[in-house]
Enzyme design. Sequence first.
Site, short mmCIF file in Angstrom:
data_model
loop_
_atom_site.label_atom_id
_atom_site.label_comp_id
_atom_site.label_asym_id
_atom_site.label_seq_id
_atom_site.Cartn_x
_atom_site.Cartn_y
_atom_site.Cartn_z
CB SER A 59 45.25 50.24 32.37
OG SER A 59 45.04 49.19 31.46
CE LYS B 213 42.06 47.28 35.00
NZ LYS B 213 42.69 46.20 34.20
#
Length: 266
Positions: free
Chosen positions: A154, A179
């Site tokens: 992320s 991600k």
Amino acid sequence: NTNANAGKITFTVLTEGPDDIKGEGYIRDVTMKRQTMQVKDPITYKITERRQDGTIVGYIRITEFNSLIEPKLKNALLELRNAGANAYVLDMRSNPGGAFQSAVEVASLFMEDRLATSVVDSNDVEMPFRTARGKVVLGPDVPLVLWIDGGSASATEVLAGALHDQCRATIMGTNSFGKGLIQAVYGLRNGSGLVLTVAKYVTPNGTDIQGSGITPDLEARLPFLYLPGISSDTSKVDFSRMAASRDHNVCPATSTSTNTNTNTNT
């Protein structure tokens, strides 16, 4: 209670029965113990080496991207610099990410007015996010290495992608998690929720890392993360290889960004 730091808080609640009309019922006070979650400092740092060639290595461990990361990291960089550090390792292994905007703010400590990432919506409309002006703590000539692994995800990947594609850092370790989606949570009337993917982000070079992650420049077996004193062993980091990552043929985003700035100024 008007005390913002009170340990307990009292609510006045109106309870309506099935036969009551709106506004009827009975009123009662409910006292609840207040629970607060402390935001943890995500940064630890130290000088790990003083090499014979004059290299002094500053090691910084980043565990998450929360509201404290930008000021805490800035302080760590300044203190290490004052202690003589002239090369740096950012250890972001097993960092699951956090606040997206924090990654852009952190990137601003290392490069000025550069594309950090772009968010692409379902209509393929791109929204660029650039680093700030006047925030750089470590100039472009200071060697910087990022450590990542399969647990780096992320916002961690946003920062790694930004610094890598702009030739500001070399990445060591293993492939990151991958991600790259941005999701929104919608509450439904029945109390359940709906999670929808609304956009994705791409690195400055346009790389979509969803499901594939960020590939390190140097695949390496890094020190075991959870052994105190060993996890921060930076002795295998070869800072002399930094020059290759700044070559425009390796990092086309650098020349692209330069061209964009030139066109804008004219």
